[in-house]
Design an enzyme around this catalytic site. Sequence first.
Site, PDB file in Angstrom:
ATOM      1  N   HIS A  17      42.699  35.862 -37.313  1.00 53.25           N
ATOM      2  CA  HIS A  17      42.263  34.552 -37.816  1.00 53.25           C
ATOM      3  C   HIS A  17      40.844  34.229 -37.323  1.00 53.25           C
ATOM      4  O   HIS A  17      40.002  33.755 -38.084  1.00 53.25           O
ATOM      5  CB  HIS A  17      43.195  33.426 -37.315  1.00 53.25           C
ATOM      6  CG  HIS A  17      44.620  33.535 -37.742  1.00 53.25           C
ATOM      7  ND1 HIS A  17      45.675  33.409 -36.871  1.00 53.25           N
ATOM      8  CD2 HIS A  17      45.179  33.740 -38.969  1.00 53.25           C
ATOM      9  CE1 HIS A  17      46.815  33.518 -37.531  1.00 53.25           C
ATOM     10  NE2 HIS A  17      46.552  33.732 -38.808  1.00 53.25           N
ATOM     11  N   LYS A  41      59.400  24.968 -41.834  1.00 54.25           N
ATOM     12  CA  LYS A  41      59.447  25.973 -40.764  1.00 54.25           C
ATOM     13  C   LYS A  41      59.474  25.291 -39.411  1.00 54.25           C
ATOM     14  O   LYS A  41      58.824  24.271 -39.208  1.00 54.25           O
ATOM     15  CB  LYS A  41      58.188  26.839 -40.821  1.00 54.25           C
ATOM     16  CG  LYS A  41      58.184  27.885 -41.890  1.00 54.25           C
ATOM     17  CD  LYS A  41      57.010  28.839 -41.647  1.00 54.25           C
ATOM     18  CE  LYS A  41      56.737  29.726 -42.835  1.00 54.25           C
ATOM     19  NZ  LYS A  41      55.406  30.361 -42.748  1.00 54.25           N
ATOM     20  N   ARG A  90      44.990  41.382 -45.397  1.00 53.48           N
ATOM     21  CA  ARG A  90      45.133  42.525 -44.499  1.00 53.48           C
ATOM     22  C   ARG A  90      45.474  43.787 -45.261  1.00 53.48           C
ATOM     23  O   ARG A  90      44.953  44.848 -45.007  1.00 53.48           O
ATOM     24  CB  ARG A  90      46.261  42.270 -43.483  1.00 53.48           C
ATOM     25  CG  ARG A  90      45.857  41.391 -42.351  1.00 53.48           C
ATOM     26  CD  ARG A  90      47.057  40.826 -41.658  1.00 53.48           C
ATOM     27  NE  ARG A  90      47.772  39.921 -42.536  1.00 53.48           N
ATOM     28  CZ  ARG A  90      48.733  39.117 -42.143  1.00 53.48           C
ATOM     29  NH1 ARG A  90      49.128  39.146 -40.901  1.00 53.48           N
ATOM     30  NH2 ARG A  90      49.311  38.302 -42.988  1.00 53.48           N
ATOM     31  N   SER A 129      50.832  36.855 -36.834  1.00 56.85           N
ATOM     32  CA  SER A 129      51.380  35.869 -35.892  1.00 56.85           C
ATOM     33  C   SER A 129      52.828  36.192 -35.574  1.00 56.85           C
ATOM     34  O   SER A 129      53.264  36.076 -34.419  1.00 56.85           O
ATOM     35  CB  SER A 129      51.289  34.453 -36.482  1.00 56.85           C
ATOM     36  OG  SER A 129      49.947  34.074 -36.615  1.00 56.85           O
TER      37      SER A 129
END
Length: 163
Positions: A17, A41, A90, A129
Site C-alpha cells: 500500500h 467486515k 498485484r 493484508s
Amino acid sequence: MHSAMYPGSFDPLTFGHLDIITRASDMFDEVIVGVLDNYRKIPLFSVEERVNILKEATKDMKNIKVEAFSGLIVDFARQKNCNIAIRGLRAISDYEYELQMAQTNRLLSKGSLDTIFLTTSLEYSYISSSGVKEIAYFNGDVSKCVPEFVAELIYEKYRQQKR
Ligand code: ADP
C-alpha cells in the site's frame, strides 16, 4: 488542483500500500487515502486505528491526506470533488474484481469517476493484508511486509485477543 483518492481497507497497512501511495503522491497534487469503515467486515484494527497508522506512516509526504469513509466510493469521491480513484494490481487474480469495481464506479458516477491502476512493485507483489495477519497471528516475521511500528501493533492486538 489535480487530486486522486486511494480507497481501501488497509487492515493493516502494508509496504505494498505504501508503495502505491508514494508513487501516487509523485503523480498528483494531492492524494486522499480513504480508509473504508466496512459494516460487513470485522477488522483487526478499528477505522480510527487504521487512519492513525496511515497518518503516521505518511507524515513526511506533504500531499497525502488520510480520511475515514463509509458507504460507496463514488459518494466519497463526490464529497471530495475528486474524479480519479487509484487502485493497486498485484496479479491477474486482482484484475477481475478490480475491473468489475472500476466499471461499477464509472456507471454509478455517470462517467465522472475513473480508476487508475498502478501495478505493484515486484518486491511487494506477494504481500496482502490477510497474509500479514495470518503470519503475525502465529508470531511469524512480518518485518518485510509492514513498517516496524505496524508490526508491533499487530502483535500486540493478537496478544490481547489471545489473553
Ligand atoms: P480492499 O480495498 O480490496 O479491501 P486493501 O485495503 O488490501 O484491499 O487494498 C487496497 C488497494 O491496494 C487494492 O487496490 C489492492 O489491490 C491494493 N494492494 C494491496 N496490496 C498491494 C500490494 N502488495 N501491492 C500493490 N497493491 C496492493
